[in-house]
Design a protein around this motif. Structure first.
Motif, PDB file in Angstrom:
ATOM      1  N   VAL A 259       2.494   8.714 -21.881  1.00 52.19           N
ATOM      2  CA  VAL A 259       2.057   9.884 -21.125  1.00 52.19           C
ATOM      3  C   VAL A 259       0.632  10.288 -21.516  1.00 52.19           C
ATOM      4  O   VAL A 259      -0.122  10.788 -20.685  1.00 52.19           O
ATOM      5  CB  VAL A 259       3.039  11.073 -21.279  1.00 52.19           C
ATOM      6  CG1 VAL A 259       3.006  11.674 -22.682  1.00 52.19           C
ATOM      7  CG2 VAL A 259       2.769  12.134 -20.230  1.00 52.19           C
TER       8      VAL A 259
ATOM      9  N   GLY B  29      -4.320  18.713 -20.557  1.00 50.06           N
ATOM     10  CA  GLY B  29      -3.362  18.576 -19.466  1.00 50.06           C
ATOM     11  C   GLY B  29      -1.921  18.604 -19.963  1.00 50.06           C
ATOM     12  O   GLY B  29      -1.047  19.212 -19.333  1.00 50.06           O
ATOM     13  N   LEU B  30      -1.676  17.947 -21.093  1.00 49.41           N
ATOM     14  CA  LEU B  30      -0.323  17.962 -21.672  1.00 49.41           C
ATOM     15  C   LEU B  30       0.067  19.371 -22.114  1.00 49.41           C
ATOM     16  O   LEU B  30       1.196  19.810 -21.891  1.00 49.41           O
ATOM     17  CB  LEU B  30      -0.235  16.986 -22.849  1.00 49.41           C
ATOM     18  CG  LEU B  30      -0.219  15.511 -22.486  1.00 49.41           C
ATOM     19  CD1 LEU B  30      -0.402  14.643 -23.727  1.00 49.41           C
ATOM     20  CD2 LEU B  30       1.060  15.143 -21.764  1.00 49.41           C
TER      21      LEU B  30
ATOM     22  N   THR C  35       5.950  22.637 -12.823  1.00 52.37           N
ATOM     23  CA  THR C  35       6.515  21.432 -12.233  1.00 52.37           C
ATOM     24  C   THR C  35       8.035  21.540 -12.280  1.00 52.37           C
ATOM     25  O   THR C  35       8.656  21.085 -13.222  1.00 52.37           O
ATOM     26  CB  THR C  35       6.058  20.170 -13.002  1.00 52.37           C
ATOM     27  OG1 THR C  35       4.659  20.214 -13.179  1.00 52.37           O
ATOM     28  CG2 THR C  35       6.446  18.910 -12.272  1.00 52.37           C
TER      29      THR C  35
ATOM     30  N   GLN D  69       0.861  21.314 -19.046  1.00 51.89           N
ATOM     31  CA  GLN D  69       2.106  20.836 -18.448  1.00 51.89           C
ATOM     32  C   GLN D  69       3.307  21.435 -19.171  1.00 51.89           C
ATOM     33  O   GLN D  69       4.251  21.908 -18.552  1.00 51.89           O
ATOM     34  CB  GLN D  69       2.167  19.308 -18.515  1.00 51.89           C
ATOM     35  CG  GLN D  69       3.421  18.718 -17.906  1.00 51.89           C
ATOM     36  CD  GLN D  69       3.436  18.829 -16.397  1.00 51.89           C
ATOM     37  OE1 GLN D  69       2.424  18.613 -15.760  1.00 51.89           O
ATOM     38  NE2 GLN D  69       4.567  19.165 -15.839  1.00 51.89           N
TER      39      GLN D  69
ATOM     40  N   ARG E 104      -1.989   8.994 -19.368  1.00 54.77           N
ATOM     41  CA  ARG E 104      -2.025   9.519 -18.002  1.00 54.77           C
ATOM     42  C   ARG E 104      -2.516  10.964 -17.939  1.00 54.77           C
ATOM     43  O   ARG E 104      -2.948  11.426 -16.898  1.00 54.77           O
ATOM     44  CB  ARG E 104      -0.637   9.445 -17.370  1.00 54.77           C
ATOM     45  CG  ARG E 104      -0.103   8.029 -17.226  1.00 54.77           C
ATOM     46  CD  ARG E 104       1.213   7.981 -16.462  1.00 54.77           C
ATOM     47  NE  ARG E 104       2.285   8.793 -16.976  1.00 54.77           N
ATOM     48  CZ  ARG E 104       3.204   8.395 -17.852  1.00 54.77           C
ATOM     49  NH1 ARG E 104       3.167   7.170 -18.336  1.00 54.77           N
ATOM     50  NH2 ARG E 104       4.169   9.212 -18.228  1.00 54.77           N
ATOM     51  N   LYS E 105      -2.402  11.683 -19.047  1.00 54.19           N
ATOM     52  CA  LYS E 105      -2.808  13.093 -19.086  1.00 54.19           C
ATOM     53  C   LYS E 105      -3.641  13.341 -20.334  1.00 54.19           C
ATOM     54  O   LYS E 105      -3.359  12.794 -21.394  1.00 54.19           O
ATOM     55  CB  LYS E 105      -1.585  14.014 -19.134  1.00 54.19           C
ATOM     56  CG  LYS E 105      -0.908  14.226 -17.813  1.00 54.19           C
ATOM     57  CD  LYS E 105       0.052  15.398 -17.920  1.00 54.19           C
ATOM     58  CE  LYS E 105       0.601  15.795 -16.595  1.00 54.19           C
ATOM     59  NZ  LYS E 105      -0.307  16.577 -15.788  1.00 54.19           N
ATOM     60  N   SER E 106      -4.617  14.215 -20.205  1.00 53.37           N
ATOM     61  CA  SER E 106      -5.431  14.601 -21.356  1.00 53.37           C
ATOM     62  C   SER E 106      -4.611  15.510 -22.271  1.00 53.37           C
ATOM     63  O   SER E 106      -3.562  16.019 -21.882  1.00 53.37           O
ATOM     64  CB  SER E 106      -6.680  15.348 -20.885  1.00 53.37           C
ATOM     65  OG  SER E 106      -6.305  16.606 -20.336  1.00 53.37           O
TER      66      SER E 106
END
Length: 123
Positions: free
Chosen positions: A82, A90-91, A100, A94, A85-87
């Motif tokens: 992961v 971003g994590l 989400t 999230q 896919r995400k900075s």
């Protein structure tokens, strides 16, 4: 009859519109970047060194029901790789936002989030 003038004006208009779209996109990106990087919680998480072992315990207690005990996915997706896919920011967003569905909002302490980040980056 010369039709190059209307064509030339249309080309100029297209270039101006394209530049305007690029400028607006850039300003939105800079604004989001500033907001994310000025968040005191994010800054405190990023200033800490995490412990992947503690992060794994936090993950198993809070996230494994949906993401699986080994983060290989169940209701929620697999979290292996992961971090590619995400900075880090971003994590953090999230995990803490709950934007989400069906993922709930989760507000760990800055230290717990740093540990969780370290664990997620080890997957």
């Amino acid at each position: 009859m010369d039709t190059s003038l209307p064509k030339e004006n249309a080309n100029r208009r297209a270039i101006v519109v394209a530049l305007a779209v690029l400028l607006v996109s850039f300003l939105v990106f800079v604004g989001i970047y500033q907001i994310r990087h000025s968040d005191p919680y994010v800054q405190s998480v990023l200033s800490l060194g995490g412990d992947a072992s503690r992060g794994q315990v936090i993950f198993q207690q809070n996230c494994s029901v949906c993401h699986g005990l080994n983060a290989d996915g169940r209701v929620g997706p697999s979290l292996h790789h992961v971090a590619s896919r995400k900075s880090r920011i971003g994590l953090i967003h999230q995990v803490t936002s709950g934007k989400t569905p069906p993922m709930p909002q989760f507000q760990p302490t800055a230290e717990d989030m740093a540990d969780l980040l370290e664990y997620l980056e080890s997957l």
